[in-house]
Design a protein around this motif. Structure first.
Motif: not given
Length: 116
Positions: A1-26
């Motif tokens: 897929m080549g280079t992947l852009p970094e996220r600059k926007d947070i979708p409205p359904w994700v509440k910052a900052p509480e939803d940005l803590k402790d992400p799931e990683v796979l």
């Protein structure tokens, strides 16, 4: 897929900052990304909206793996992680079956009566 852009926007359904803590990683094989997310990640916004999460992809330089980081509320993160793992496994098995069929076809060509 080549280079992947970094996220600059947070979708409205994700509440910052509480939803940005402790992400799931796979970790997923990089070669499966296009099958999972479409060309250039075109299906990512749809998957995010339906799953109510935010995804971030990070290519690991030392291997053929890509980290998928899932942000969102606890239950949505777990559900999205399970779904993504299932998708990756399904695509991996599908690819493996395709390779086995290709090997069988190549063997059949080599063993044809006209080759003896």
């Amino acid at each position: 897929m080549g280079t992947l852009p970094e996220r600059k926007d947070i979708p409205p359904w994700v509440k910052a900052p509480e939803d940005l803590k402790d992400p799931e990683v796979l970790q997923v094989q990089t070669q499966l990304l296009e099958a999972m997310f479409g060309p250039a990640g075109s299906r990512i916004p749809y998957i995010e909206q339906v799953s109510k999460v935010m995804l971030e992809l990070k290519v690991l330089e030392s291997s053929d793996l890509t980290e998928i980081v899932v942000y969102g509320s606890y239950l949505y993160k777990l559900r999205a992680r399970w779904m993504l793992q299932s998708m990756a496994e399904w695509h991996r098995q599908r690819q493996e079956r395709g390779m086995l069929k290709l090997e069988d076809a190549m063997k059949a060509l080599e063993l044809g009566p006209w080759m003896k």
